[in-house]
Design a protein around this motif. Structure first.
Motif, PDB file in Angstrom:
ATOM      1  N   ARG A   8       0.826  -1.215   0.000  1.00  0.00           N
ATOM      2  CA  ARG A   8       0.000   0.000   0.000  1.00  0.00           C
ATOM      3  C   ARG A   8       0.855   1.257   0.000  1.00  0.00           C
ATOM      4  O   ARG A   8       0.478   2.272  -0.599  1.00  0.00           O
ATOM      5  CB  ARG A   8      -0.929   0.002   1.220  1.00  0.00           C
ATOM      6  CG  ARG A   8      -2.045  -1.018   1.176  1.00  0.00           C
ATOM      7  CD  ARG A   8      -3.101  -0.682   2.224  1.00  0.00           C
ATOM      8  NE  ARG A   8      -2.564  -0.577   3.552  1.00  0.00           N
ATOM      9  CZ  ARG A   8      -2.435  -1.584   4.410  1.00  0.00           C
ATOM     10  NH1 ARG A   8      -2.823  -2.809   4.044  1.00  0.00           N
ATOM     11  NH2 ARG A   8      -1.944  -1.393   5.626  1.00  0.00           N
ATOM     12  N   SER A   9       2.011   1.192   0.644  1.00  0.00           N
ATOM     13  CA  SER A   9       2.899   2.351   0.740  1.00  0.00           C
ATOM     14  C   SER A   9       3.855   2.448  -0.440  1.00  0.00           C
ATOM     15  O   SER A   9       4.669   3.381  -0.481  1.00  0.00           O
ATOM     16  CB  SER A   9       3.691   2.291   2.046  1.00  0.00           C
ATOM     17  OG  SER A   9       2.833   2.203   3.161  1.00  0.00           O
ATOM     18  N   SER A  10       3.799   1.496  -1.374  1.00  0.00           N
ATOM     19  CA  SER A  10       4.668   1.482  -2.565  1.00  0.00           C
ATOM     20  C   SER A  10       6.142   1.477  -2.179  1.00  0.00           C
ATOM     21  O   SER A  10       6.957   2.229  -2.725  1.00  0.00           O
ATOM     22  CB  SER A  10       4.357   2.676  -3.470  1.00  0.00           C
ATOM     23  OG  SER A  10       3.033   2.607  -3.961  1.00  0.00           O
ATOM     24  N   VAL A  11       6.493   0.612  -1.233  1.00  0.00           N
ATOM     25  CA  VAL A  11       7.879   0.469  -0.785  1.00  0.00           C
ATOM     26  C   VAL A  11       8.435  -0.857  -1.314  1.00  0.00           C
ATOM     27  O   VAL A  11       7.846  -1.907  -1.065  1.00  0.00           O
ATOM     28  CB  VAL A  11       7.969   0.500   0.758  1.00  0.00           C
ATOM     29  CG1 VAL A  11       9.420   0.345   1.207  1.00  0.00           C
ATOM     30  CG2 VAL A  11       7.375   1.794   1.296  1.00  0.00           C
ATOM     31  N   PRO A  12       9.538  -0.852  -2.052  1.00  0.00           N
ATOM     32  CA  PRO A  12      10.130  -2.116  -2.524  1.00  0.00           C
ATOM     33  C   PRO A  12      10.571  -2.982  -1.350  1.00  0.00           C
ATOM     34  O   PRO A  12      11.119  -2.484  -0.363  1.00  0.00           O
ATOM     35  CB  PRO A  12      11.326  -1.656  -3.369  1.00  0.00           C
ATOM     36  CG  PRO A  12      11.037  -0.234  -3.714  1.00  0.00           C
ATOM     37  CD  PRO A  12      10.260   0.325  -2.568  1.00  0.00           C
ATOM     38  N   TRP A  13      10.371  -4.288  -1.475  1.00  0.00           N
ATOM     39  CA  TRP A  13      10.732  -5.196  -0.389  1.00  0.00           C
ATOM     40  C   TRP A  13      11.260  -6.507  -0.953  1.00  0.00           C
ATOM     41  O   TRP A  13      11.021  -6.854  -2.108  1.00  0.00           O
ATOM     42  CB  TRP A  13       9.536  -5.461   0.544  1.00  0.00           C
ATOM     43  CG  TRP A  13       8.306  -5.961  -0.154  1.00  0.00           C
ATOM     44  CD1 TRP A  13       7.371  -5.217  -0.818  1.00  0.00           C
ATOM     45  CD2 TRP A  13       7.888  -7.326  -0.292  1.00  0.00           C
ATOM     46  NE1 TRP A  13       6.392  -6.021  -1.339  1.00  0.00           N
ATOM     47  CE2 TRP A  13       6.683  -7.323  -1.035  1.00  0.00           C
ATOM     48  CE3 TRP A  13       8.404  -8.531   0.152  1.00  0.00           C
ATOM     49  CZ2 TRP A  13       5.995  -8.486  -1.351  1.00  0.00           C
ATOM     50  CZ3 TRP A  13       7.717  -9.701  -0.159  1.00  0.00           C
ATOM     51  CH2 TRP A  13       6.529  -9.677  -0.889  1.00  0.00           C
ATOM     52  N   GLN A  14      12.004  -7.193  -0.123  1.00  0.00           N
ATOM     53  CA  GLN A  14      12.644  -8.453  -0.508  1.00  0.00           C
ATOM     54  C   GLN A  14      12.636  -9.383   0.694  1.00  0.00           C
ATOM     55  O   GLN A  14      13.023  -8.992   1.796  1.00  0.00           O
ATOM     56  CB  GLN A  14      14.084  -8.194  -0.965  1.00  0.00           C
ATOM     57  CG  GLN A  14      14.952  -9.435  -1.115  1.00  0.00           C
ATOM     58  CD  GLN A  14      14.537 -10.273  -2.300  1.00  0.00           C
ATOM     59  OE1 GLN A  14      14.378  -9.742  -3.391  1.00  0.00           O
ATOM     60  NE2 GLN A  14      14.368 -11.568  -2.102  1.00  0.00           N
ATOM     61  N   ILE A  15      12.201 -10.627   0.499  1.00  0.00           N
ATOM     62  CA  ILE A  15      12.181 -11.605   1.584  1.00  0.00           C
ATOM     63  C   ILE A  15      13.574 -12.243   1.721  1.00  0.00           C
ATOM     64  O   ILE A  15      14.174 -12.659   0.727  1.00  0.00           O
ATOM     65  CB  ILE A  15      11.124 -12.692   1.340  1.00  0.00           C
ATOM     66  CG1 ILE A  15       9.724 -12.123   1.583  1.00  0.00           C
ATOM     67  CG2 ILE A  15      11.355 -13.899   2.235  1.00  0.00           C
ATOM     68  CD1 ILE A  15       8.613 -13.131   1.455  1.00  0.00           C
TER      69      ILE A  15
END
Length: 316
Positions: free
Chosen positions: A146-153
């Protein structure tokens, strides 16, 4: 060789880059200036966030404890000499040995930071290989989307799970996260006791976010490692281009004005010359007399000729 790579890794183009504690924050006024790109470590309590920060750089600067909730602030680490990246160790969500009021404070501030921080380039979502993705992890993924933040597991503690079980859980994670828009890649499994290959892959991923820009000024090539300096130079270049365009516009306006004045002066001179020029010089037709006047002049001419002839005869 594995032991050497473990304690002297190459990260951000440097061998065993320095870790320097920048600041720890629990409110907005305590945040450091956005001088570097930031990568945040996020996950449940006791998922290995501080351990990963140490492991990436080959240091033991970040304090680690076995009890959940040992990190109760947003801890900012400058990495490299000079600093090229900032790693942010976030407090974990879930159970923690702390009061409810304190947990609520750091949780709300961490969520605000993830959403509002402009120089935050990536969030590493740490997932314990023994538990897999839990409900709180899914809530965090939804918040980041929702915040348009790139993420990686990043799957941690893989040495504590059998290889077959680990492979199944990683496959499930891939299928579960493949449809998300802001995920940057497949889950990266790491272990503090196993091969360094997966950790090197994570280092290569983070290497893309380091501040690294070469500029040429007065014929001298140098590197800039500061986002604020880069932004200042961009603003200066933009202002210089704007001033150059303004100068060209003014020169064109002055040239057009000068041409208009010259054209007006030439037009006035031509009009004045036409008013002072005689009809013959202007190429106009001579003045045409009335026919009666022509006859009168002819009679006068004949009379004058006759008079002259009579006078001459008398003298003779």
């Amino acid at each position: 060789d594995i032991r050497y790579r473990k304690y002297a890794p190459v990260f951000l183009g440097q061998v065993k880059p320095r870790m320097k504690l920048w600041t720890a924050a629990v409110k907005e006024s305590e945040l450091p200036p956005p001088r570097l790109n930031e990568v945040a470590m996020c996950g449940r309590s006791n998922s290995g966030k501080s351990t990963l920060v140490n492991y990436l750089c080959g240091h033991h600067s970040a304090k680690m404890k076995r009890e959940p909730g040992s990190t109760q602030e947003l801890v900012f680490w400058q990495i490299g000499t000079p600093a090229q990246l900032c790693l942010v160790d976030l407090p974990g969500y879930g159970y923690a040995v702390a009061t409810e009021e304190k947990r609520l404070q750091w949780t709300e501030f961490a969520l605000w930071y993830l959403k509002a921080r402009k120089n935050l380039k990536l969030v590493l979502l740490l997932v314990d290989a023994r538990a897999g993705i839990k409900a709180m992890d899914r809530e965090m993924i939804a918040y980041l989307e929702r915040s348009s933040v790139p993420w990686q597991i990043v799957v941690t503690k893989c040495d504590k799970v059998k290889k077959r079980t680990l492979a199944k859980r990683i496959t499930i994670m891939k299928e579960e996260t493949a449809s998300f828009r802001k995920v940057t890649g497949d889950p990266i499994p790491i272990s503090a006791l196993k091969s360094q290959l997966s950790v090197n892959a994570l280092r290569e991923l983070l290497d893309r976010f380091k501040v690294r820009k070469e500029i040429v000024k007065d014929g001298i090539r140098k590197r800039v490692y500061d986002l604020l300096e880069i932004r200042r130079m961009k603003r200066a270049e933009k202002a210089a281009r704007r001033a150059e365009r303004l100068k060209e516009t003014r020169e064109k306006e002055e040239e057009a004005k000068r041409q208009a004045e010259d054209a007006a002066a030439d037009g006035g001179a031509e009009a004045q010359r036409k008013t002072t020029t005689s009809p013959d010089e202007a190429g106009s037709e001579p003045y045409d007399l009335h026919p009666d006047l022509h006859e009168l002049l002819d009679d006068f001419g004949q009379f004058r000729v006759a008079g002259v002839s009579a006078g001459e005869a008398k003298k003779s």
